[in-house]
Design a protein around this motif. Structure first.
Motif, PDB file in Angstrom:
ATOM      1  N   ARG A 121     113.473  61.130 -66.715  1.00 22.59           N
ATOM      2  CA  ARG A 121     114.070  60.164 -65.801  1.00 22.59           C
ATOM      3  C   ARG A 121     113.106  59.002 -65.592  1.00 22.59           C
ATOM      4  NH1 ARG A 121     118.540  61.524 -62.574  1.00 22.59           N
ATOM      5  NH2 ARG A 121     119.519  63.384 -63.430  1.00 22.59           N
ATOM      6  N   LEU A 122     113.685  57.853 -65.236  1.00 23.23           N
ATOM      7  CA  LEU A 122     112.912  56.624 -65.119  1.00 23.23           C
ATOM      8  C   LEU A 122     113.207  55.993 -63.764  1.00 23.23           C
ATOM      9  CD1 LEU A 122     111.029  55.186 -67.136  1.00 23.23           C
ATOM     10  CD2 LEU A 122     112.982  53.832 -67.892  1.00 23.23           C
ATOM     11  N   ALA A 123     112.174  55.907 -62.900  1.00 25.98           N
ATOM     12  CA  ALA A 123     112.299  55.293 -61.580  1.00 25.98           C
ATOM     13  C   ALA A 123     111.411  54.058 -61.542  1.00 25.98           C
ATOM     14  CB  ALA A 123     111.896  56.294 -60.500  1.00 25.98           C
ATOM     15  N   LEU A 124     111.998  52.885 -61.413  1.00 25.07           N
ATOM     16  CA  LEU A 124     111.283  51.624 -61.544  1.00 25.07           C
ATOM     17  C   LEU A 124     111.304  50.852 -60.229  1.00 25.07           C
ATOM     18  CD1 LEU A 124     112.943  50.535 -64.917  1.00 25.07           C
ATOM     19  CD2 LEU A 124     110.856  51.882 -64.619  1.00 25.07           C
ATOM     20  N   ILE A 125     110.175  50.264 -59.863  1.00 25.31           N
ATOM     21  CA  ILE A 125     110.062  49.467 -58.638  1.00 25.31           C
ATOM     22  C   ILE A 125     109.672  48.041 -59.006  1.00 25.31           C
ATOM     23  CG2 ILE A 125     108.939  49.223 -56.390  1.00 25.31           C
ATOM     24  CD1 ILE A 125     108.204  52.227 -56.589  1.00 25.31           C
ATOM     25  N   ASP A 126     110.601  47.132 -58.874  1.00 22.36           N
ATOM     26  CA  ASP A 126     110.381  45.699 -59.053  1.00 22.36           C
ATOM     27  C   ASP A 126     109.630  45.358 -60.339  1.00 22.36           C
ATOM     28  OD1 ASP A 126     111.337  43.459 -57.549  1.00 22.36           O
ATOM     29  OD2 ASP A 126     109.270  42.810 -57.308  1.00 22.36           O
ATOM     30  N   GLY A 127     110.040  45.989 -61.409  1.00 19.54           N
ATOM     31  CA  GLY A 127     109.465  45.704 -62.721  1.00 19.54           C
ATOM     32  C   GLY A 127     110.372  46.255 -63.797  1.00 19.54           C
ATOM     33  N   LEU A 128     110.422  45.579 -64.937  1.00 16.05           N
ATOM     34  CA  LEU A 128     111.320  46.038 -66.003  1.00 16.05           C
ATOM     35  C   LEU A 128     110.782  45.702 -67.392  1.00 16.05           C
ATOM     36  CD1 LEU A 128     114.087  47.282 -66.740  1.00 16.05           C
ATOM     37  CD2 LEU A 128     115.058  44.968 -66.562  1.00 16.05           C
ATOM     38  N   MET A 129     110.577  44.412 -67.667  1.00 19.59           N
ATOM     39  CA  MET A 129     110.143  43.987 -68.996  1.00 19.59           C
ATOM     40  C   MET A 129     108.917  43.092 -68.894  1.00 19.59           C
ATOM     41  SD  MET A 129     113.716  43.243 -71.030  1.00 19.59           S
ATOM     42  CE  MET A 129     113.881  41.619 -70.300  1.00 19.59           C
ATOM     43  N   MET A 238     109.083  39.872 -57.117  1.00 24.07           N
ATOM     44  CA  MET A 238     108.774  38.988 -58.231  1.00 24.07           C
ATOM     45  C   MET A 238     109.900  38.904 -59.248  1.00 24.07           C
ATOM     46  SD  MET A 238     104.714  39.924 -58.703  1.00 24.07           S
ATOM     47  CE  MET A 238     104.446  38.738 -60.022  1.00 24.07           C
ATOM     48  N   LEU A 239     110.681  39.976 -59.380  1.00 25.62           N
ATOM     49  CA  LEU A 239     111.784  39.931 -60.333  1.00 25.62           C
ATOM     50  C   LEU A 239     112.854  38.938 -59.918  1.00 25.62           C
ATOM     51  CD1 LEU A 239     112.603  43.548 -61.616  1.00 25.62           C
ATOM     52  CD2 LEU A 239     111.650  41.630 -62.871  1.00 25.62           C
ATOM     53  N   GLN A 240     113.045  38.792 -58.606  1.00 32.05           N
ATOM     54  CA  GLN A 240     114.079  37.876 -58.117  1.00 32.05           C
ATOM     55  C   GLN A 240     113.813  36.445 -58.554  1.00 32.05           C
ATOM     56  OE1 GLN A 240     116.871  38.511 -57.012  1.00 32.05           O
ATOM     57  NE2 GLN A 240     116.961  40.094 -55.457  1.00 32.05           N
ATOM     58  N   ALA A 241     112.550  36.141 -58.815  1.00 33.60           N
ATOM     59  CA  ALA A 241     112.199  34.774 -59.205  1.00 33.60           C
ATOM     60  C   ALA A 241     112.520  34.480 -60.666  1.00 33.60           C
ATOM     61  CB  ALA A 241     110.710  34.533 -58.949  1.00 33.60           C
ATOM     62  N   GLN A 242     112.866  35.505 -61.432  1.00 38.04           N
ATOM     63  CA  GLN A 242     113.154  35.287 -62.842  1.00 38.04           C
ATOM     64  C   GLN A 242     114.501  34.601 -63.002  1.00 38.04           C
ATOM     65  OE1 GLN A 242     112.714  38.621 -65.457  1.00 38.04           O
ATOM     66  NE2 GLN A 242     110.636  39.061 -64.814  1.00 38.04           N
ATOM     67  N   LEU A 248     120.618  38.999 -67.020  1.00 38.21           N
ATOM     68  CA  LEU A 248     119.713  39.908 -67.719  1.00 38.21           C
ATOM     69  C   LEU A 248     120.053  41.362 -67.438  1.00 38.21           C
ATOM     70  CD1 LEU A 248     117.016  40.491 -69.281  1.00 38.21           C
ATOM     71  CD2 LEU A 248     115.872  40.323 -67.069  1.00 38.21           C
ATOM     72  N   LEU A 249     120.360  41.669 -66.167  1.00 42.95           N
ATOM     73  CA  LEU A 249     120.590  43.059 -65.766  1.00 42.95           C
ATOM     74  C   LEU A 249     121.968  43.569 -66.159  1.00 42.95           C
ATOM     75  CD1 LEU A 249     118.993  43.016 -62.195  1.00 42.95           C
ATOM     76  CD2 LEU A 249     118.022  43.986 -64.276  1.00 42.95           C
ATOM     77  N   SER A 250     122.925  42.661 -66.327  1.00 38.91           N
ATOM     78  CA  SER A 250     124.291  43.099 -66.625  1.00 38.91           C
ATOM     79  C   SER A 250     124.358  43.776 -67.985  1.00 38.91           C
ATOM     80  CB  SER A 250     125.244  41.902 -66.594  1.00 38.91           C
ATOM     81  OG  SER A 250     124.925  40.979 -67.614  1.00 38.91           O
ATOM     82  N   GLY A 261     112.455  43.530 -48.741  1.00 40.54           N
ATOM     83  CA  GLY A 261     111.018  43.721 -48.859  1.00 40.54           C
ATOM     84  C   GLY A 261     110.427  42.904 -49.988  1.00 40.54           C
ATOM     85  N   GLY A 262     109.095  42.907 -50.037  1.00 39.37           N
ATOM     86  CA  GLY A 262     108.379  42.166 -51.061  1.00 39.37           C
ATOM     87  C   GLY A 262     108.079  43.019 -52.283  1.00 39.37           C
TER      88      GLY A 262
END
Length: 287
Positions: A121-129, A238-242, A248-250, A261-262
């Motif tokens: 399983r993969l649990a990611l916090i405000d990061g992807l690529m 930080m992802l929101q600023a991309q 990208l997420l769709s 939160g930040g």
């Protein structure tokens, strides 16, 4: 705050890494990966809230109490992937989950995409690529990196006369954090030197990347995910600023949860940590 964990050192074939262990030995195996210039203390608030899991919160190479890469070495993102795989080997985990924040989330995606048979399983916090670069920018990026390497020897880390000054500096660093979060990171990330304190991190971590994956490369890793994957997106992160984030997420094979939160919402305060824990606890415990 009082935190119950075990401090360990992991002697891998090529490097020695430090880590915090949380939870019962027979808990579901999870490797937790922090962000760039952070350390294992990134999970000090979150990990204790994820009961029933055996969490190995690493200090990445060059960070916290882990060894630095040998002289002449570098910190390519795929080298971290190899480190994480070797940590799983040391624990005898053929299947394990990954909990990653920021750069740790990127490393998690690369490993899960490359070796889907190992990641449960993969649990990611405000990061992807990772940050990407196309072929036409490669010569310029390599030149920038080479010039930075030539000047690195003449640079010195900042020295803070008082611990509190270092904490306040970290509050304004990459991914601004609360005082309490900065203090937790500083307690693990600082070392005493003549004149005060400086960061343990390897100075080479601040060098620009000599080579970046293209957008197509990065997308291929996300699209190669085969395990259940969940991304917590910080509304002030930080992802929101991309640009074109929604586009990208769709269509990507992951569930997205947006939380207030930040960028360090899992560490900034207990409320944010609990929100993230509520998103991931049952998810990481599921068969």
């Amino acid at each position: 705050m009082s935190i119950n964990f075990e401090e360990v050192r992991l002697r891998l074939p090529h490097i020695e890494l430090a880590a915090h262990l949380y939870g019962p030995e027979d808990g579901r195996p999870v490797i937790a990966l922090h962000g760039w210039l952070d350390n294992a203390a990134s999970f000090a608030r979150l990990a204790p809230k994820l009961s029933g899991l055996r969490i190995v919160a690493l200090d990445f190479a060059g960070h916290g109490h882990s060894d630095h890469r040998p002289a002449g070495g570098s910190y390519a993102i795929w080298d971290y992937v190899h480190d994480v795989l070797q940590v799983a080997e040391q624990f005898g985990w053929q299947r394990f989950s990954l909990l990653g924040h920021s750069m740790g989330a990127i490393v998690s995606v690369l490993l899960a995409g490359a070796m889907p048979e190992r990641v449960e399983r993969l649990a990611l916090i405000d990061g992807l690529m990772p940050y990407t670069g196309e072929a036409d920018t490669a010569p310029g990026k390599l030149g920038e990196a080479l010039r930075a390497q030539l000047t690195l020897a003449g640079k010195r880390k900042p020295v803070y006369a008082e611990f509190e000054r270092a904490v306040k500096a970290r509050m304004q660093g990459v991914g601004a954090v609360t005082y309490e979060a900065a203090e937790l990171l500083a307690q693990r990330g600082l070392m005493p030197v003549p004149g005060g304190y400086t960061w343990r991190t390897d100075s080479r971590l601040t060098l620009p990347s000599p080579l970046r994956l293209t957008q197509a490369h990065a997308m291929a890793f996300v699209q190669a995910l085969r395990c259940p994957s969940k991304l917590v997106l910080a509304e002030q992160g930080m992802l929101q600023a991309q640009p074109q984030l929604s586009e990208l997420l769709s269509g990507l094979p992951l569930e997205v949860v947006r939380l207030a939160g930040g960028h360090h919402l899992h560490l900034d305060d207990e409320f944010g940590a609990q929100l993230v824990a509520d998103c991931f606890k049952a998810f990481l415990q599921a068969s």
